[in-house]
Design a protein around this motif. Structure first.
Motif, PDB file in Angstrom:
ATOM      1  N   MET A   1     -11.047 -12.757   8.131  1.00 43.32           N
ATOM      2  CA  MET A   1     -11.388 -11.942   6.976  1.00 43.32           C
ATOM      3  C   MET A   1     -10.113 -11.646   6.194  1.00 43.32           C
ATOM      4  SD  MET A   1     -13.922 -10.196   5.452  1.00 43.32           S
ATOM      5  CE  MET A   1     -15.114 -10.531   6.727  1.00 43.32           C
ATOM      6  N   ARG A   2     -10.145 -11.843   4.895  1.00 40.08           N
ATOM      7  CA  ARG A   2      -9.026 -11.456   4.042  1.00 40.08           C
ATOM      8  C   ARG A   2      -9.048  -9.934   3.922  1.00 40.08           C
ATOM      9  NH1 ARG A   2      -5.323 -15.138   3.196  1.00 40.08           N
ATOM     10  NH2 ARG A   2      -4.830 -14.250   1.188  1.00 40.08           N
ATOM     11  N   VAL A   3      -7.869  -9.313   3.982  1.00 33.78           N
ATOM     12  CA  VAL A   3      -7.763  -7.862   3.904  1.00 33.78           C
ATOM     13  C   VAL A   3      -6.880  -7.515   2.710  1.00 33.78           C
ATOM     14  CG1 VAL A   3      -7.043  -5.768   5.118  1.00 33.78           C
ATOM     15  CG2 VAL A   3      -8.033  -7.667   6.412  1.00 33.78           C
ATOM     16  N   LEU A   4      -7.362  -6.657   1.840  1.00 41.03           N
ATOM     17  CA  LEU A   4      -6.640  -6.280   0.634  1.00 41.03           C
ATOM     18  C   LEU A   4      -5.669  -5.149   0.950  1.00 41.03           C
ATOM     19  CD1 LEU A   4      -6.262  -6.543  -2.416  1.00 41.03           C
ATOM     20  CD2 LEU A   4      -8.145  -4.920  -2.699  1.00 41.03           C
ATOM     21  N   ILE A   5      -4.375  -5.492   1.037  1.00 39.98           N
ATOM     22  CA  ILE A   5      -3.329  -4.504   1.292  1.00 39.98           C
ATOM     23  C   ILE A   5      -2.167  -4.797   0.348  1.00 39.98           C
ATOM     24  CG2 ILE A   5      -1.781  -3.469   2.999  1.00 39.98           C
ATOM     25  CD1 ILE A   5      -3.581  -4.489   5.199  1.00 39.98           C
TER      26      ILE A   5
ATOM     27  N   SER B   1      -2.474 -10.143   4.076  1.00 39.71           N
ATOM     28  CA  SER B   1      -3.873 -10.341   3.714  1.00 39.71           C
ATOM     29  C   SER B   1      -4.659 -11.178   4.709  1.00 39.71           C
ATOM     30  CB  SER B   1      -3.971 -10.959   2.320  1.00 39.71           C
ATOM     31  OG  SER B   1      -3.279 -12.194   2.290  1.00 39.71           O
ATOM     32  N   GLU B   2      -3.997 -11.837   5.652  1.00 39.72           N
ATOM     33  CA  GLU B   2      -4.708 -12.621   6.659  1.00 39.72           C
ATOM     34  C   GLU B   2      -5.150 -11.683   7.775  1.00 39.72           C
ATOM     35  OE1 GLU B   2      -4.020 -16.314   9.774  1.00 39.72           O
ATOM     36  OE2 GLU B   2      -2.414 -15.763   8.403  1.00 39.72           O
ATOM     37  N   GLY B   3      -6.449 -11.535   7.920  1.00 41.85           N
ATOM     38  CA  GLY B   3      -6.954 -10.611   8.927  1.00 41.85           C
ATOM     39  C   GLY B   3      -8.076 -11.214   9.732  1.00 41.85           C
ATOM     40  N   SER B   4      -8.548 -10.422  10.674  1.00 37.19           N
ATOM     41  CA  SER B   4      -9.652 -10.853  11.510  1.00 37.19           C
ATOM     42  C   SER B   4     -10.398  -9.625  12.023  1.00 37.19           C
ATOM     43  CB  SER B   4      -9.145 -11.677  12.695  1.00 37.19           C
ATOM     44  OG  SER B   4     -10.234 -12.170  13.453  1.00 37.19           O
ATOM     45  N   LEU B   5     -11.711  -9.719  11.989  1.00 33.08           N
ATOM     46  CA  LEU B   5     -12.530  -8.715  12.641  1.00 33.08           C
ATOM     47  C   LEU B   5     -12.601  -9.108  14.110  1.00 33.08           C
ATOM     48  CD1 LEU B   5     -15.497  -8.521  10.102  1.00 33.08           C
ATOM     49  CD2 LEU B   5     -13.353  -7.240  10.082  1.00 33.08           C
ATOM     50  N   VAL B   6     -12.454  -8.150  15.008  1.00 32.78           N
ATOM     51  CA  VAL B   6     -12.575  -8.411  16.437  1.00 32.78           C
ATOM     52  C   VAL B   6     -13.888  -7.782  16.881  1.00 32.78           C
ATOM     53  CG1 VAL B   6     -11.523  -8.172  18.706  1.00 32.78           C
ATOM     54  CG2 VAL B   6     -10.061  -8.308  16.687  1.00 32.78           C
ATOM     55  N   LEU B   7     -14.796  -8.630  17.360  1.00 34.33           N
ATOM     56  CA  LEU B   7     -16.113  -8.178  17.781  1.00 34.33           C
ATOM     57  C   LEU B   7     -16.220  -8.178  19.299  1.00 34.33           C
ATOM     58  CD1 LEU B   7     -18.121 -10.364  15.248  1.00 34.33           C
ATOM     59  CD2 LEU B   7     -17.372  -8.012  14.948  1.00 34.33           C
ATOM     60  N   ALA B   8     -16.846  -7.138  19.832  1.00 35.20           N
ATOM     61  CA  ALA B   8     -17.114  -7.041  21.267  1.00 35.20           C
ATOM     62  C   ALA B   8     -18.623  -6.994  21.428  1.00 35.20           C
ATOM     63  CB  ALA B   8     -16.457  -5.798  21.859  1.00 35.20           C
TER      64      ALA B   8
ATOM     65  N   ILE C   1      -7.661  -6.596  12.794  1.00 37.81           N
ATOM     66  CA  ILE C   1      -6.245  -6.922  12.960  1.00 37.81           C
ATOM     67  C   ILE C   1      -5.765  -7.672  11.724  1.00 37.81           C
ATOM     68  CG2 ILE C   1      -6.243  -6.889  15.479  1.00 37.81           C
ATOM     69  CD1 ILE C   1      -6.454  -9.967  15.427  1.00 37.81           C
ATOM     70  N   VAL C   2      -4.480  -7.499  11.400  1.00 35.99           N
ATOM     71  CA  VAL C   2      -3.887  -8.125  10.215  1.00 35.99           C
ATOM     72  C   VAL C   2      -2.558  -8.739  10.611  1.00 35.99           C
ATOM     73  CG1 VAL C   2      -2.974  -7.696   7.905  1.00 35.99           C
ATOM     74  CG2 VAL C   2      -5.023  -6.503   8.663  1.00 35.99           C
ATOM     75  N   ARG C   3      -2.328  -9.967  10.138  1.00 37.73           N
ATOM     76  CA  ARG C   3      -1.059 -10.661  10.407  1.00 37.73           C
ATOM     77  C   ARG C   3       0.016 -10.097   9.485  1.00 37.73           C
ATOM     78  NH1 ARG C   3       1.559 -15.296   8.664  1.00 37.73           N
ATOM     79  NH2 ARG C   3       2.777 -16.294  10.286  1.00 37.73           N
TER      80      ARG C   3
ATOM     81  N   GLY D   1       4.760 -12.228  11.422  1.00 43.36           N
ATOM     82  CA  GLY D   1       3.899 -13.163  12.138  1.00 43.36           C
ATOM     83  C   GLY D   1       3.100 -12.516  13.257  1.00 43.36           C
ATOM     84  N   LEU D   2       3.425 -11.289  13.624  1.00 44.90           N
ATOM     85  CA  LEU D   2       2.646 -10.603  14.652  1.00 44.90           C
ATOM     86  C   LEU D   2       1.365 -10.048  14.030  1.00 44.90           C
ATOM     87  CD1 LEU D   2       5.409  -8.638  16.613  1.00 44.90           C
ATOM     88  CD2 LEU D   2       4.363 -10.836  17.178  1.00 44.90           C
ATOM     89  N   TRP D   3       0.429  -9.709  14.883  1.00 44.21           N
ATOM     90  CA  TRP D   3      -0.851  -9.153  14.448  1.00 44.21           C
ATOM     91  C   TRP D   3      -0.878  -7.670  14.751  1.00 44.21           C
ATOM     92  CZ3 TRP D   3      -4.727 -12.006  12.062  1.00 44.21           C
ATOM     93  CH2 TRP D   3      -4.463 -13.376  11.962  1.00 44.21           C
ATOM     94  N   HIS D   4      -1.183  -6.874  13.746  1.00 46.28           N
ATOM     95  CA  HIS D   4      -1.172  -5.419  13.833  1.00 46.28           C
ATOM     96  C   HIS D   4      -2.608  -4.882  13.897  1.00 46.28           C
ATOM     97  CE1 HIS D   4      -1.095  -1.387  11.833  1.00 46.28           C
ATOM     98  NE2 HIS D   4      -0.106  -1.238  12.682  1.00 46.28           N
ATOM     99  N   LEU D   5      -2.826  -3.908  14.756  1.00 49.11           N
ATOM    100  CA  LEU D   5      -4.118  -3.234  14.792  1.00 49.11           C
ATOM    101  C   LEU D   5      -4.204  -2.338  13.560  1.00 49.11           C
ATOM    102  CD1 LEU D   5      -6.755  -2.499  16.304  1.00 49.11           C
ATOM    103  CD2 LEU D   5      -5.469  -0.607  17.324  1.00 49.11           C
TER     104      LEU D   5
END
Length: 87
Positions: free
Chosen positions: A10-14, A19-26, A34-36, A48-52
């Motif tokens: 998912m793209r995240v507007l910040i 802007s490279e993000g991801s929804l984490v589903l359980a 999370i956003v790179r 390059g790390l992924w932030h909560l």
């Protein structure tokens, strides 16, 4: 018992950065976003790390949210966090 952890890119507007993000589903439920980290203002040790960016339920961490090397590492954290609360 384990949870089915999946990701939805998912793209995240910040402000034009990170802007490279991801929804984490359980088990099909949104547990975290999370956003790179790629913005100019991040130190080289974080690029390059992924932030909560956001956690929901037991994954809601407001003080010192974690960073991860990969989305899969974030998924493992979600699994441990939720399973620790369920057990």
């Amino acid at each position: 018992m384990t949870l089915d952890i999946s990701f939805q890119p998912m793209r995240v507007l910040i402000d034009g950065h990170d802007s490279e993000g991801s929804l984490v589903l359980a088990d099909g439920q949104l547990a975290a976003v999370i956003v790179r980290l790629d913005g100019e203002y991040h130190g080289p040790e974080y690029k390059g790390l992924w932030h909560l960016e956001a956690g929901f339920g037991h994954c809601d961490v407001r003080i010192a949210p974690p960073v991860f090397k990969t989305p899969e590492e974030a998924g493992a954290w979600v699994q441990r966090t939720l399973m620790g609360r369920i057990a």
